[in-house]
Design a protein around this motif. Structure first.
Motif, PDB file in Angstrom:
ATOM      1  N   ASP A   1       4.959  -1.492   6.487  1.00 28.32           N
ATOM      2  CA  ASP A   1       3.650  -2.015   6.877  1.00 28.32           C
ATOM      3  C   ASP A   1       3.704  -2.601   8.285  1.00 28.32           C
ATOM      4  OD1 ASP A   1       1.984  -1.493   4.470  1.00 28.32           O
ATOM      5  OD2 ASP A   1       3.725  -2.444   3.567  1.00 28.32           O
ATOM      6  N   ALA A   2       2.889  -3.591   8.543  1.00 24.34           N
ATOM      7  CA  ALA A   2       2.843  -4.157   9.899  1.00 24.34           C
ATOM      8  C   ALA A   2       3.972  -5.165  10.078  1.00 24.34           C
ATOM      9  CB  ALA A   2       1.480  -4.791  10.133  1.00 24.34           C
TER      10      ALA A   2
ATOM     11  N   ARG B   1      -6.964  -5.989  -2.736  1.00 26.03           N
ATOM     12  CA  ARG B   1      -6.233  -5.251  -3.775  1.00 26.03           C
ATOM     13  C   ARG B   1      -5.419  -6.163  -4.673  1.00 26.03           C
ATOM     14  NH1 ARG B   1      -4.527  -1.618   0.967  1.00 26.03           N
ATOM     15  NH2 ARG B   1      -2.816  -3.093   0.849  1.00 26.03           N
TER      16      ARG B   1
ATOM     17  N   SER C   1      -1.476  -7.744  12.043  1.00 24.31           N
ATOM     18  CA  SER C   1      -2.023  -6.457  11.609  1.00 24.31           C
ATOM     19  C   SER C   1      -3.447  -6.290  12.165  1.00 24.31           C
ATOM     20  CB  SER C   1      -1.984  -6.331  10.096  1.00 24.31           C
ATOM     21  OG  SER C   1      -2.479  -7.496   9.499  1.00 24.31           O
TER      22      SER C   1
ATOM     23  N   MET D   1      -4.215  -3.016  14.352  1.00 23.86           N
ATOM     24  CA  MET D   1      -5.171  -1.957  13.982  1.00 23.86           C
ATOM     25  C   MET D   1      -6.298  -1.850  15.015  1.00 23.86           C
ATOM     26  SD  MET D   1      -6.823  -3.302  10.346  1.00 23.86           S
ATOM     27  CE  MET D   1      -5.351  -3.884   9.522  1.00 23.86           C
TER      28      MET D   1
ATOM     29  N   ALA E   1       0.831  -1.205   0.000  1.00 22.91           N
ATOM     30  CA  ALA E   1       0.000   0.000   0.000  1.00 22.91           C
ATOM     31  C   ALA E   1       0.866   1.254   0.000  1.00 22.91           C
ATOM     32  CB  ALA E   1      -0.910   0.000   1.215  1.00 22.91           C
TER      33      ALA E   1
ATOM     34  N   TYR F   1      -4.290   0.939   4.461  1.00 19.99           N
ATOM     35  CA  TYR F   1      -5.531   0.511   5.123  1.00 19.99           C
ATOM     36  C   TYR F   1      -5.144   0.238   6.571  1.00 19.99           C
ATOM     37  CZ  TYR F   1      -7.896  -3.811   6.772  1.00 19.99           C
ATOM     38  OH  TYR F   1      -8.486  -4.800   7.516  1.00 19.99           O
TER      39      TYR F   1
ATOM     40  N   SER G   1      -8.405 -11.449   4.194  1.00 22.18           N
ATOM     41  CA  SER G   1      -7.460 -10.458   4.705  1.00 22.18           C
ATOM     42  C   SER G   1      -7.729  -9.178   3.924  1.00 22.18           C
ATOM     43  CB  SER G   1      -6.042 -10.958   4.435  1.00 22.18           C
ATOM     44  OG  SER G   1      -5.113  -9.942   4.669  1.00 22.18           O
ATOM     45  N   GLY G   2      -7.916  -8.075   4.632  1.00 26.52           N
ATOM     46  CA  GLY G   2      -8.310  -6.829   3.972  1.00 26.52           C
ATOM     47  C   GLY G   2      -7.474  -6.529   2.734  1.00 26.52           C
ATOM     48  N   SER G   3      -6.165  -6.538   2.901  1.00 30.02           N
ATOM     49  CA  SER G   3      -5.289  -6.131   1.803  1.00 30.02           C
ATOM     50  C   SER G   3      -5.365  -7.084   0.606  1.00 30.02           C
ATOM     51  CB  SER G   3      -3.849  -6.016   2.299  1.00 30.02           C
ATOM     52  OG  SER G   3      -3.446  -7.224   2.903  1.00 30.02           O
TER      53      SER G   3
ATOM     54  N   SER H   1      -0.363 -12.364   3.329  1.00 27.87           N
ATOM     55  CA  SER H   1      -1.783 -12.695   3.430  1.00 27.87           C
ATOM     56  C   SER H   1      -2.550 -12.105   2.249  1.00 27.87           C
ATOM     57  CB  SER H   1      -2.372 -12.197   4.748  1.00 27.87           C
ATOM     58  OG  SER H   1      -2.313 -10.801   4.825  1.00 27.87           O
TER      59      SER H   1
HETATM   60  O1  PMV Z   1      -4.692  -7.137   5.236  1.00 26.75           O
HETATM   61  P1  PMV Z   1      -4.069  -7.091   6.556  1.00 26.75           P
HETATM   62  O2  PMV Z   1      -4.991  -7.470   7.654  1.00 26.75           O
HETATM   63  O3  PMV Z   1      -2.780  -7.888   6.581  1.00 26.75           O
HETATM   64  O4  PMV Z   1      -3.657  -5.564   6.878  1.00 26.75           O
HETATM   65  C1  PMV Z   1      -2.718  -4.853   6.133  1.00 26.75           C
HETATM   66  C2  PMV Z   1      -2.342  -3.602   6.828  1.00 26.75           C
HETATM   67  C3  PMV Z   1      -1.145  -2.866   6.250  1.00 26.75           C
HETATM   68  O5  PMV Z   1      -0.290  -3.739   5.543  1.00 26.75           O
HETATM   69  C4  PMV Z   1      -0.361  -2.253   7.395  1.00 26.75           C
HETATM   70  C5  PMV Z   1      -1.579  -1.726   5.337  1.00 26.75           C
HETATM   71  C6  PMV Z   1      -2.087  -2.095   3.978  1.00 26.75           C
HETATM   72  O6  PMV Z   1      -2.898  -1.326   3.455  1.00 26.75           O
HETATM   73  O7  PMV Z   1      -1.680  -3.125   3.404  1.00 26.75           O
END
Ligand code: PMV
Length: 332
Positions: A283-284, A144, A192, A196, A15, A19, A139-141, A107
């Motif tokens: 990132d995380a 994308r 992450s 968050m 990103a 996010y 997983s949110g990311s 992820s």
């Molecule tokens: O998709 P997750 O739950 O791994 O969260 C991703 C969070 C960040 O990598 C820190 C930011 C992002 O937008 O990818």
């Protein structure tokens, strides 16, 4: 008779506008929109096959995974089982060309590849946009990683899952890439998801986050279309630092940075002062990603090798959306 999907390969994304925070944790609906670049060098390849019995299994890089990791995959597959009424137990075989859970978005590629393999196995015939709303719930990311190039994940409206999807906004077919500095490839201590959640619950700085993301997005999208690397890099670096600042303000405070992450950031700043446009994002996890012109990535890698071993400096260009492959192949 066993049936199986094709092998599906999906690429990670990093990103540029992060996010960080869910408004609906059950549906993985984000607090804000976010924007990423899909990367060509890191990906996951996944195949699903039917098995006898009632238990799913999950094999990652040839190793049978524990109950916790398998449950995450099973829960994801349940969405497809519910949709199609097929109750079959499944074996998921994945291969990661990316260090798992070290802030390199494994992820993201993992759930994007799994979503594609599930779409194929269950014959649900979803388009990429719809599939991105499913990947998001792993997983949110991952939302994308259903697309290549620069990808915008829309926050969507209310609790409407379908409205929070991704799309490519620019093919990234210009001179842009990243040098990934692998600082620590061990699995992170704070996921992450946990990070968050803790930040939203206790950091007073989080209140400013949604507004600042909206401003950064409004500025970076035209900069991407103008292929203005300097502006893209400046905004991305600023956005990443603001996200990390929200964590420092949490109670208790935490950070994903390690001493070497700071060394990496300082090295990038020094190099920038010599006139080479390069910017960092994180990132995380402790790893640092350097946004740069792909044509200058060799030069940047060379400079960074004063601080880090060459095999920890990985150059990558923009990556495509997911696609099936004939066989599992991993790069050296
Ligand atoms: O998709 P997750 O739950 O791994 O969260 C991703 C969070 C960040 O990598 C820190 C930011 C992002 O937008 O990818």
């Amino acid at each position: 008779m066993t049936s199986q999907s094709q092998i599906h390969r999906a690429y990670t994304n990093i990103a540029l506008i992060k996010y960080w925070g869910k408004r609906n944790p059950d549906l993985f609906l984000p607090m804000t929109s976010s924007l990423s670049l899909t990367l060509q060098a890191f990906y996951t390849q996944t195949q699903i096959e039917s098995v006898e019995g009632t238990q799913d299994s999950f094999i990652l890089n040839g190793q049978l995974q524990d109950a916790k990791a398998t449950a995450k995959v099973s829960r994801f597959l349940d969405r497809f089982r519910d949709l199609t009424g097929q109750a079959q137990a499944l074996r998921v075989k994945s291969y990661n060309q990316v260090p798992t859970a070290a802030g390199l978005a494994s992820s993201a590629s993992a759930f994007a590849a799994l979503a594609c393999a599930a779409n194929d196995y269950f014959k649900t015939d979803m388009d990429r946009q719809t599939l991105s709303t499913y990947a998001r719930q792993g997983s949110g990311s991952a939302c994308r990683s259903l697309f290549g190039g620069f990808v915008l994940w829309h926050q969507g409206q209310g609790d409407d899952s379908d409205s929070s999807y991704s799309q490519t906004i620019d093919a990234a077919d210009w001179d842009i890439g990243m040098v990934v500095i692998l600082i620590d490839t061990q699995a992170k201590k704070i996921s992450s998801r946990q990070g968050m959640q803790d930040t939203m619950a206790s950091s007073p700085f989080y209140k400013m986050w949604p507004e600042t993301v909206a401003e950064d997005l409004a500025e970076i999208i035209p900069a991407i279309h103008a292929q203005d690397l300097i502006k893209v890099g400046e905004i991305a670096e600023h956005n990443a630092m603001k996200m990390h600042a929200t964590m420092l303000g949490a109670r208790p405070s935490f950070t994903y940075w390690q001493p070497e992450s700071i060394i990496a950031m300082q090295a990038v700043r020094q190099l920038r002062e010599t006139g080479i446009p390069c910017y960092f994002t994180m990132d995380a996890g402790p790893n640092v990603k350097v946004i740069c012109r792909l044509s200058q990535a060799d030069q940047i890698q060379e400079y960074l090798s004063k601080y880090f071993p060459m095999d920890r400096l990985i150059i990558t260009g923009p990556g495509p959306g997911p696609h099936p492959v004939d066989q599992v192949t991993l790069d050296d």
